[in-house]
Design an enzyme around this catalytic site. Structure first.
Site, PDB file in Angstrom:
ATOM      1  N   ASP A  30     -16.949  13.338   7.975  1.00 44.70           N
ATOM      2  CA  ASP A  30     -15.820  12.885   8.790  1.00 44.70           C
ATOM      3  C   ASP A  30     -16.149  13.145  10.262  1.00 44.70           C
ATOM      4  O   ASP A  30     -16.780  14.154  10.586  1.00 44.70           O
ATOM      5  CB  ASP A  30     -14.538  13.611   8.397  1.00 44.70           C
ATOM      6  CG  ASP A  30     -13.287  12.849   8.821  1.00 44.70           C
ATOM      7  OD1 ASP A  30     -13.040  12.760  10.047  1.00 44.70           O
ATOM      8  OD2 ASP A  30     -12.578  12.336   7.956  1.00 44.70           O
ATOM      9  N   LYS A  35     -11.382  18.990  11.324  1.00 45.95           N
ATOM     10  CA  LYS A  35     -11.110  18.828   9.887  1.00 45.95           C
ATOM     11  C   LYS A  35     -12.275  19.359   9.056  1.00 45.95           C
ATOM     12  O   LYS A  35     -12.074  20.051   8.050  1.00 45.95           O
ATOM     13  CB  LYS A  35     -10.857  17.352   9.564  1.00 45.95           C
ATOM     14  CG  LYS A  35     -10.504  17.088   8.113  1.00 45.95           C
ATOM     15  CD  LYS A  35     -10.421  15.601   7.818  1.00 45.95           C
ATOM     16  CE  LYS A  35      -9.184  14.964   8.384  1.00 45.95           C
ATOM     17  NZ  LYS A  35      -9.006  13.570   7.898  1.00 45.95           N
ATOM     18  N   GLU A 149     -10.425   2.454  -5.871  1.00 44.66           N
ATOM     19  CA  GLU A 149      -9.780   3.604  -6.498  1.00 44.66           C
ATOM     20  C   GLU A 149      -8.384   3.221  -6.984  1.00 44.66           C
ATOM     21  O   GLU A 149      -7.758   2.303  -6.464  1.00 44.66           O
ATOM     22  CB  GLU A 149      -9.705   4.774  -5.507  1.00 44.66           C
ATOM     23  CG  GLU A 149      -9.069   4.437  -4.163  1.00 44.66           C
ATOM     24  CD  GLU A 149      -7.553   4.380  -4.188  1.00 44.66           C
ATOM     25  OE1 GLU A 149      -6.959   5.024  -5.077  1.00 44.66           O
ATOM     26  OE2 GLU A 149      -6.975   3.710  -3.332  1.00 44.66           O
ATOM     27  N   ARG A 152      -3.245   8.222  -7.743  1.00 46.19           N
ATOM     28  CA  ARG A 152      -1.893   8.388  -7.215  1.00 46.19           C
ATOM     29  C   ARG A 152      -1.804   9.740  -6.527  1.00 46.19           C
ATOM     30  O   ARG A 152      -2.238  10.754  -7.088  1.00 46.19           O
ATOM     31  CB  ARG A 152      -0.864   8.330  -8.347  1.00 46.19           C
ATOM     32  CG  ARG A 152      -0.825   7.012  -9.104  1.00 46.19           C
ATOM     33  CD  ARG A 152      -0.048   7.163 -10.401  1.00 46.19           C
ATOM     34  NE  ARG A 152      -0.729   8.105 -11.304  1.00 46.19           N
ATOM     35  CZ  ARG A 152      -0.200   8.551 -12.438  1.00 46.19           C
ATOM     36  NH1 ARG A 152       1.015   8.178 -12.816  1.00 46.19           N
ATOM     37  NH2 ARG A 152      -0.887   9.390 -13.207  1.00 46.19           N
ATOM     38  N   LYS A 202      -7.812  -4.643  -7.393  1.00 43.62           N
ATOM     39  CA  LYS A 202      -7.035  -3.568  -6.763  1.00 43.62           C
ATOM     40  C   LYS A 202      -5.736  -4.096  -6.180  1.00 43.62           C
ATOM     41  O   LYS A 202      -4.644  -3.542  -6.417  1.00 43.62           O
ATOM     42  CB  LYS A 202      -7.875  -2.896  -5.669  1.00 43.62           C
ATOM     43  CG  LYS A 202      -7.120  -1.849  -4.845  1.00 43.62           C
ATOM     44  CD  LYS A 202      -6.544  -0.744  -5.738  1.00 43.62           C
ATOM     45  CE  LYS A 202      -5.612   0.184  -4.978  1.00 43.62           C
ATOM     46  NZ  LYS A 202      -6.287   1.205  -4.236  1.00 43.62           N
ATOM     47  N   ALA A 250      14.540   3.284 -11.340  1.00 44.34           N
ATOM     48  CA  ALA A 250      15.297   2.744 -10.208  1.00 44.34           C
ATOM     49  C   ALA A 250      15.460   3.806  -9.131  1.00 44.34           C
ATOM     50  O   ALA A 250      15.511   5.009  -9.413  1.00 44.34           O
ATOM     51  CB  ALA A 250      16.657   2.250 -10.674  1.00 44.34           C
ATOM     52  N   GLY A 251      15.553   3.373  -7.891  1.00 49.26           N
ATOM     53  CA  GLY A 251      15.716   4.314  -6.797  1.00 49.26           C
ATOM     54  C   GLY A 251      15.817   3.600  -5.468  1.00 49.26           C
ATOM     55  O   GLY A 251      16.370   2.506  -5.385  1.00 49.26           O
ATOM     56  N   GLY A 255       7.018   3.666  -1.289  1.00 50.35           N
ATOM     57  CA  GLY A 255       6.510   3.956   0.049  1.00 50.35           C
ATOM     58  C   GLY A 255       5.075   4.396  -0.075  1.00 50.35           C
ATOM     59  O   GLY A 255       4.377   4.041  -1.021  1.00 50.35           O
ATOM     60  N   CYS A 258      -0.242   3.096   0.017  1.00 45.14           N
ATOM     61  CA  CYS A 258      -0.859   2.016  -0.764  1.00 45.14           C
ATOM     62  C   CYS A 258       0.041   0.797  -0.940  1.00 45.14           C
ATOM     63  O   CYS A 258      -0.275  -0.286  -0.447  1.00 45.14           O
ATOM     64  CB  CYS A 258      -1.291   2.545  -2.136  1.00 45.14           C
ATOM     65  SG  CYS A 258      -2.669   3.700  -2.062  1.00 45.14           S
TER      66      CYS A 258
END
Length: 445
Positions: A30, A35, A149, A152, A202, A250-251, A255, A258
């Site tokens: 990176d 980081k 990929e 989750r 994907k 349901a909700g 967000g 992805c």
């Protein structure tokens, strides 16, 4: 094998760490030296359950390293994995600046044959551009592989080590055995296809899952009007093997990094070839509208929000992550502030990230969920963290100015609400409780 992973976000860091577990030696690269320094001190820049323990174990055993020197890392590797971000542009198209820059640097650093494997989510045809960029920067031979990929956030390690399937897009059959060896032990469900199809798989997968979410939210909205219970409807639907139960909760919508990005990108991909993806456009529209259902329920319960005190439980886009990208909470909190509410927010992990993106004098930052509820006119649950399941709801109700709970994730059951004194509103289910003689209109006046 010796691997270099370029990018230490969710995809790069989790993939790099997990590839060490089947005997590979991995360097995660990176440009952010701060980081890298933290990673070498075994501090993860992301919140992901189990990641720091794996980083520590593999650093100590010598299979994992972190570096800001891309050139040296590439030269010492057999396989270079591109896992940099592809965020959305204002148009909705994927921003390919980072991956194109990385490809150029890889080409300049190569000193012999390499396999270049793209794990970043990229539009169809991007790997051909990557090939052209690398070829323009090196005389050495190489092969391109697309291996998108499907992890989750919050369960990324498990998803990487135990995937439903692995997609490998190639145009040279000679690299297939290498790719199978690289993924050995993860799963035997490996789909080998052409590169463009792998890129499309994907986007198509994420678009379909987003469609299921928006579909069940539309059903939930109808359920509220006809007196049905969407949780029972979803259970009945999900038992059909052709439908399945996943992504039928349901909700207030999806967000994260992805689904919002990939649905918009696929709409643009279709538009670029003169095809209007009407269904997916509606999916995005439904998702945008769904989060503001919380505000509608607040208005119905307490009237004007000017001067009201509203507790917000959850800021991350989903539990078990500190990611607030495209979180419904962002737009909801901003709307509450705009309408003049005092907003008391709590999230067990993501509060710091949220505060970096959005802060306001009307926001009160709380360290406990009960603190966000105390003295409030209503509490809104936006992220279904497990910590909220253990709240003493009756005790909480007694501390509120108005005992109103709006559950945007359908976390609680009827049995948990009854007897608490709460006026309870959820998504696609009948409201419960209520205060005797309470009138939202009278309160608003």
């Amino acid at each position: 094998m010796k691997l270099t992973v370029i990018g230490t976000g969710y995809v790069g860091l989790v993939s790099g760490v997990c590839f060490t577990l089947n005997g590979n030696h991995v360097v995660c690269v990176d440009k952010d030296e701060e980081k890298i320094a933290k990673l070498n001190q075994m501090e993860s820049p992301i919140y992901e359950p189990g990641i720091e323990a794996l980083i520590e174990m593999n650093l100590r055993e010598g299979r994992l390293a972190f570096s800001s020197d891309l050139g040296e890392s590439v030269r010492r590797s057999d396989i270079v994995i591109l896992a940099v971000g592809t965020p959305s542009l204002p148009s909705g198209e994927a921003n390919l600046e980072y991956i194109e820059n990385a490809a150029a640097e890889v080409g300049q650093a190569m000193d012999g044959y390499k396999i270049i494997m793209t794990k970043s989510t990229v539009p169809v045809g991007t790997n051909e551009k990557i090939r052209q960029i690398i070829a323009a920067n090196t005389p050495h031979p190489f092969d391109i592989v697309s291996a998108p990929e499907f992890l989750r956030e919050g369960s990324a390690i498990r998803d990487t080590l135990h995937p439903d399937r692995i997609i490998i897009g190639i145009d040279n059959p000679k690299v297939e055995p290498v790719m199978r060896e690289l993924h050995q032990g993860f799963t035997d469900k490996i789909v080998v296809t052409d590169i463009r199809s792998a890129e499309m798989i994907k986007y198509a997968s994420n678009a379909f899952l987003a469609t299921k979410i928006s579909f069940i939210n539309e059903i939930a909205n109808i359920c509220e009007k006809v007196g049905a219970d969407v949780t029972e409807v979803a259970e009945g639907m999900g038992l059909d093997k052709r439908i399945g139960s996943s992504f039928l909760q349901a909700g207030i919508g999806y967000g994260g990094s992805c689904f919002p990005k990939d649905t918009k990108a696929l709409i643009q991909i279709a538009g670029n070839v003169d095809y209007e993806f009407k269904l997916l456009k509606s999916v995005v529209e439904v998702n945008t509208d769904q989060r503001f259902m919380i505000l509608d329920k607040l208005h119905e319960s307490i009237g004007s929000l000017a001067g009201a005190m509203v507790g917000v439980w959850g800021l991350a886009f989903k539990p078990n992550t500190d990611d607030v990208r495209e979180s419904p909470a962002r737009e909801i909190v901003e709307a509450l502030v705009k309408e003049g509410a005092i907003v008391k927010v709590f999230d067990p992990i993501a509060a710091d990230n949220f505060r970096k993106q959005y802060d306001h004098p009307q926001i009160r930052w709380c360290t406990l969920p009960e603190e966000a509820a105390e003295g409030s006119d209503a509490v809104t649950l936006l992220t279904d963290w497990s910590v909220f399941k253990d709240i003493d709801l009756a005790k909480m109700a007694s501390t509120m100015r108005r005992p109103i709970l709006i559950d945007g994730r359908n976390l609680y059951t009827k049995a948990q609400i009854e007897g608490t004194g709460l006026e309870y509103h959820s998504v696609g289910r009948p409201s419960l409780g209520g205060l005797s003689g309470y009138s939202p209109m009278a309160t608003a006046l």
